[in-house]
Scaffold this motif. Structure first.
Motif, PDB file in Angstrom:
ATOM      1  N   VAL A 154       0.953  -1.142   0.038  1.00 51.46           N
ATOM      2  CA  VAL A 154      -0.036   0.011  -0.120  1.00 51.46           C
ATOM      3  C   VAL A 154       0.747   1.284  -0.121  1.00 51.46           C
ATOM      4  CG1 VAL A 154      -1.667   1.282   1.055  1.00 51.46           C
ATOM      5  CG2 VAL A 154      -1.617  -1.072   1.571  1.00 51.46           C
ATOM      6  N   GLY A 155       0.635   2.255  -0.839  1.00 57.01           N
ATOM      7  CA  GLY A 155       1.178   3.363  -0.696  1.00 57.01           C
ATOM      8  C   GLY A 155       2.143   4.124  -1.999  1.00 57.01           C
ATOM      9  N   ASP A 156       3.001   4.557  -1.912  1.00 54.96           N
ATOM     10  CA  ASP A 156       4.012   5.367  -3.007  1.00 54.96           C
ATOM     11  C   ASP A 156       4.479   4.178  -3.563  1.00 54.96           C
ATOM     12  OD1 ASP A 156       4.887   6.813  -4.862  1.00 54.96           O
ATOM     13  OD2 ASP A 156       5.888   8.246  -3.305  1.00 54.96           O
ATOM     14  N   ILE A 157       3.950   3.302  -4.393  1.00 52.61           N
ATOM     15  CA  ILE A 157       4.748   1.981  -4.766  1.00 52.61           C
ATOM     16  C   ILE A 157       5.580   2.139  -5.996  1.00 52.61           C
ATOM     17  CG2 ILE A 157       4.426  -0.239  -5.836  1.00 52.61           C
ATOM     18  CD1 ILE A 157       1.442  -0.182  -4.307  1.00 52.61           C
ATOM     19  N   LYS A 158       5.054   3.171  -6.798  1.00 45.04           N
ATOM     20  CA  LYS A 158       5.787   3.729  -7.941  1.00 45.04           C
ATOM     21  C   LYS A 158       7.375   4.242  -7.629  1.00 45.04           C
ATOM     22  CE  LYS A 158       5.040   6.393 -12.146  1.00 45.04           C
ATOM     23  NZ  LYS A 158       3.748   7.613 -12.378  1.00 45.04           N
ATOM     24  N   ILE A 207       0.004  -6.798   5.314  1.00 50.52           N
ATOM     25  CA  ILE A 207       0.059  -5.521   4.526  1.00 50.52           C
ATOM     26  C   ILE A 207       1.392  -4.950   4.607  1.00 50.52           C
ATOM     27  CG2 ILE A 207      -0.849  -3.183   4.785  1.00 50.52           C
ATOM     28  CD1 ILE A 207      -3.428  -4.390   6.055  1.00 50.52           C
ATOM     29  N   ILE A 208       2.147  -4.550   3.667  1.00 52.25           N
ATOM     30  CA  ILE A 208       3.218  -3.731   3.609  1.00 52.25           C
ATOM     31  C   ILE A 208       2.755  -2.245   3.217  1.00 52.25           C
ATOM     32  CG2 ILE A 208       5.570  -3.305   2.524  1.00 52.25           C
ATOM     33  CD1 ILE A 208       5.679  -6.256   2.061  1.00 52.25           C
ATOM     34  N   SER A 209       2.991  -1.333   4.403  1.00 50.93           N
ATOM     35  CA  SER A 209       2.637   0.038   4.021  1.00 50.93           C
ATOM     36  C   SER A 209       3.995   0.725   3.710  1.00 50.93           C
ATOM     37  CB  SER A 209       1.964   0.614   5.289  1.00 50.93           C
ATOM     38  OG  SER A 209       2.109   2.126   5.393  1.00 50.93           O
ATOM     39  N   LEU A 210       3.900   1.516   2.846  1.00 51.10           N
ATOM     40  CA  LEU A 210       5.124   2.553   2.347  1.00 51.10           C
ATOM     41  C   LEU A 210       4.734   3.991   2.450  1.00 51.10           C
ATOM     42  CD1 LEU A 210       5.435   0.724  -1.064  1.00 51.10           C
ATOM     43  CD2 LEU A 210       6.749   0.225   1.157  1.00 51.10           C
ATOM     44  N   TYR A 228      -4.332  12.034   1.256  1.00 49.54           N
ATOM     45  CA  TYR A 228      -3.753  10.800   1.015  1.00 49.54           C
ATOM     46  C   TYR A 228      -4.222   9.835   2.011  1.00 49.54           C
ATOM     47  CZ  TYR A 228      -0.763   6.745   1.072  1.00 49.54           C
ATOM     48  OH  TYR A 228      -0.102   5.579   0.757  1.00 49.54           O
ATOM     49  N   ALA A 229      -4.129  10.332   3.491  1.00 49.18           N
ATOM     50  CA  ALA A 229      -4.234   9.342   4.750  1.00 49.18           C
ATOM     51  C   ALA A 229      -5.689   9.049   4.778  1.00 49.18           C
ATOM     52  CB  ALA A 229      -3.927  10.270   5.934  1.00 49.18           C
ATOM     53  N   ASN A 230      -6.825  10.126   4.381  1.00 50.26           N
ATOM     54  CA  ASN A 230      -7.995   9.592   4.366  1.00 50.26           C
ATOM     55  C   ASN A 230      -8.632   8.527   3.856  1.00 50.26           C
ATOM     56  OD1 ASN A 230      -8.928  11.683   6.084  1.00 50.26           O
ATOM     57  ND2 ASN A 230      -9.416  13.158   4.165  1.00 50.26           N
ATOM     58  N   ASP A 231      -7.799   8.243   2.764  1.00 50.82           N
ATOM     59  CA  ASP A 231      -8.133   7.186   1.527  1.00 50.82           C
ATOM     60  C   ASP A 231      -7.169   5.778   2.026  1.00 50.82           C
ATOM     61  OD1 ASP A 231      -9.890   8.584   0.263  1.00 50.82           O
ATOM     62  OD2 ASP A 231      -8.426   9.204  -1.081  1.00 50.82           O
ATOM     63  N   PHE A 232      -5.752   6.128   2.145  1.00 48.60           N
ATOM     64  CA  PHE A 232      -4.805   4.873   2.524  1.00 48.60           C
ATOM     65  C   PHE A 232      -4.362   4.534   3.726  1.00 48.60           C
ATOM     66  CE2 PHE A 232      -5.303   6.129  -1.908  1.00 48.60           C
ATOM     67  CZ  PHE A 232      -5.647   4.993  -2.561  1.00 48.60           C
ATOM     68  N   ASN A 255      -0.209   8.216  11.357  1.00 50.24           N
ATOM     69  CA  ASN A 255      -1.552   8.868  11.040  1.00 50.24           C
ATOM     70  C   ASN A 255      -1.597   9.150   9.653  1.00 50.24           C
ATOM     71  OD1 ASN A 255      -2.646   8.362  13.666  1.00 50.24           O
ATOM     72  ND2 ASN A 255      -1.377  10.039  14.294  1.00 50.24           N
ATOM     73  N   ILE A 256      -0.547   8.874   8.761  1.00 55.51           N
ATOM     74  CA  ILE A 256      -0.644   9.124   7.566  1.00 55.51           C
ATOM     75  C   ILE A 256      -0.660   7.574   6.685  1.00 55.51           C
ATOM     76  CG2 ILE A 256       0.378   9.908   5.223  1.00 55.51           C
ATOM     77  CD1 ILE A 256       0.817  12.560   7.225  1.00 55.51           C
ATOM     78  N   ASP A 257       0.492   7.242   7.126  1.00 57.67           N
ATOM     79  CA  ASP A 257       0.785   5.665   6.610  1.00 57.67           C
ATOM     80  C   ASP A 257       0.003   4.760   7.474  1.00 57.67           C
ATOM     81  OD1 ASP A 257       2.494   6.979   4.907  1.00 57.67           O
ATOM     82  OD2 ASP A 257       4.321   6.319   6.082  1.00 57.67           O
ATOM     83  N   ILE A 258       0.035   4.650   8.947  1.00 57.46           N
ATOM     84  CA  ILE A 258      -0.576   3.675   9.607  1.00 57.46           C
ATOM     85  C   ILE A 258      -0.868   4.719  11.083  1.00 57.46           C
ATOM     86  CG2 ILE A 258      -0.057   1.953  11.236  1.00 57.46           C
ATOM     87  CD1 ILE A 258       2.352   1.174   9.467  1.00 57.46           C
TER      88      ILE A 258
END
Ligand code: NCD
Length: 294
Positions: A154-158, A207-210, A228-232, A255-258
């Motif tokens: 999950v997150g900025d994978i690119k 889950i791997i959060s980035l 971003y946090a609201n969604d992810f 509180n943005i990533d996790i």
């Protein structure tokens, strides 16, 4: 000469060997296996965990560590990387650990020096020891029963070298990867993708959060990190009481990533990753340094 530039440099069997060595090192006892060896660290990009993890690993094996302070070294006086490398090499280190903001630097460096080079992260390209410690953490948690386990990245994978290395490594170990991210953070890869995080979490074991890699964005892509946090953001509302584990390479945007609550939850293995990371780096240093002498 063996180097660790990407996870592809180690076969599956070698990785399993590294894991069993790392398991021995989880007792955190000092050892003398690299007594008399010296390891140079050169980090051209900021790091909290990776640099201290490599240095702790080296010291726990009784190696000497020479940290090149890049801000004070001659690189800032215009010396090319290769001249810096050649000079370092002339001091005969037994291994060099390098991090650089540009992809490909560790690989080029490896051509100029006479010792193993370990990649501590290069641009968006690769971060092999992070992926190894992530897989090791998964492996230990599921007691080696990892085939078919469903991983949600999950997150900025690119823009993430951690994602790139994990995708290569976890696919090779037959984990089932799905990616979830806003469209501008989604890479153009042939891997299962979804934009609906709620649905994706339903099926996840891991889950791997980035972190959003803001330093790699040319312009601000998301309205704000809060949007971003609201969604992810991985929060309790999302993972409920599901039987899964949550990983993150750090640094975590709280509180943005996790969310705070999930960071304090026992399913969140972020600190376990950090302690496993030292053991993995001990095993990898040992393999590359002593492997050469055999
Ligand atoms: C990562 C990195 O630098 O690639 N952190 C780390 O090494 N533990 C991830 C990141 O910076 O987001």
């Amino acid at each position: 000469m063996r180097h660790l530039i990407s996870t592809k440099d180690l076969s599956k069997d070698e990785i399993l060997e590294v894991f069993s060595k790392a398991r021995e090192f989880l007792d955190e006892k000092p050892r003398t296996l690299l007594k008399g060896k010296s390891i140079t660290t050169i980090f051209f990009e900021n790091s909290t965990r990776t640099l201290s993890s490599f240095e702790t690993a080296a010291k726990r094996l009784d190696a000497k560590v020479l940290r090149l302070d890049v801000s004070r070294s001659s690189s800032s006086k215009g010396e090319t990387l290769y001249d810096t490398a050649a000079n370092l090499d002339a001091m005969n280190p037994n291994a060099i650990v390098v991090r650089h903001q540009h992809s490909g630097v560790p690989e080029s460096l490896a051509r100029y020096v006479n010792c193993p080079v370990l990649n501590g992260g290069d641009g968006k390209h690769a971060h092999p020891t992070q992926a190894l410690l992530d897989l090791f953490t998964i492996y230990e948690h599921f007691k080696a029963d990892v085939e078919g386990k469903r991983v949600l990245i999950v997150g900025d994978i690119k823009n993430s070298r951690v994602a790139a290395s994990n995708i290569e490594l976890l696919t090779r170990f037959n984990l089932d990867i799905s990616l979830v991210a806003p469209p501008h953070f989604m890479p153009n890869l042939d891997i299962k993708k979804t934009y609906n995080i709620k649905e994706a979490v339903e099926h996840a074991d891991i889950i791997i959060s980035l972190r959003t890699q803001t330093e790699r964005h040319q312009k601000q892509i998301y309205g704000s990190l809060k949007d971003y946090a609201n969604d992810f953001c991985i929060n309790k509302d999302l993972i409920k009481d599901k039987n899964l584990i949550v990983l993150h390479p750090g640094p975590v945007h709280r509180n943005i990533d996790i969310s705070d609550e999930v960071l304090a939850d026992k399913r969140c293995l972020v600190l376990k990753q950090v302690s496993n990371g030292v053991a993995i780096r001990m095993a990898v240093l040992l393999k590359l340094i002593l492997g050469e002498e055999r």
